[in-house]
Design an enzyme around this catalytic site. Sequence first.
Site, PDB file in Angstrom:
ATOM      1  N   ASP A  42       0.893  -1.259   0.065  1.00  0.00           N
ATOM      2  CA  ASP A  42       0.002   0.045  -0.005  1.00  0.00           C
ATOM      3  C   ASP A  42       0.802   1.227   0.096  1.00  0.00           C
ATOM      4  O   ASP A  42       2.254   1.074  -0.045  1.00  0.00           O
ATOM      5  CB  ASP A  42      -0.881   0.021   1.186  1.00  0.00           C
ATOM      6  CG  ASP A  42      -0.205  -0.077   2.615  1.00  0.00           C
ATOM      7  OD1 ASP A  42       0.801   0.274   2.595  1.00  0.00           O
ATOM      8  OD2 ASP A  42      -0.847  -0.432   3.665  1.00  0.00           O
ATOM      9  N   LEU A  43       0.360   2.432   0.372  1.00  0.00           N
ATOM     10  CA  LEU A  43       1.027   3.690   0.161  1.00  0.00           C
ATOM     11  C   LEU A  43       2.338   3.882   1.311  1.00  0.00           C
ATOM     12  O   LEU A  43       3.114   4.624   1.057  1.00  0.00           O
ATOM     13  CB  LEU A  43       0.238   4.724   0.283  1.00  0.00           C
ATOM     14  CG  LEU A  43      -0.738   5.076  -0.949  1.00  0.00           C
ATOM     15  CD1 LEU A  43      -1.655   6.211  -0.647  1.00  0.00           C
ATOM     16  CD2 LEU A  43       0.080   5.215  -2.308  1.00  0.00           C
TER      17      LEU A  43
END
Length: 154
Positions: A28-29
């Site tokens: 994810d980020l």
Amino acid sequence: MTLPSFPDGTLDGDRHLYAVRVYYEDTDLSGITYHANYLRWFERARSDLLRLLGIDQRAAIEAGGGAYAVSEINLKYLRPARLDDDVLIETRCTEMRAASCRMHHLAFRLAGEERELLAEAHLRVGFVSPEGRPKRQPKEWRAAFARFVGQGDS
């Protein structure tokens, strides 16, 4: 042209070992592995285990014989895998029945000789007909699993 070897993993007694690396697309980020990717890694490890056991899922599907389907899963996340981690998936068959088997997956982060448990899954995989009904696994497949499971006893 020399082709790279395919990532089949390896049989080690009564367990199958399968290596993956955490890529950017897996995260994810924040750089932490997205939770659903563990399911994908476990599925790949199971599929390659079947190949190593001589079980041809594609031929069974194309012949209308049936296919494996996950019927239940219990997944526990312990620590996050991060971008560029080397992860080892360990798979064992813990119970064999006529139409299903129970599997146990462990995901470890590898750092030199160190192994850190990241996640584990207990699941049941059933063999189903093309109509989706439970069906006995082919005799040869049950025999292949029996040989694999029996390796831990020696």
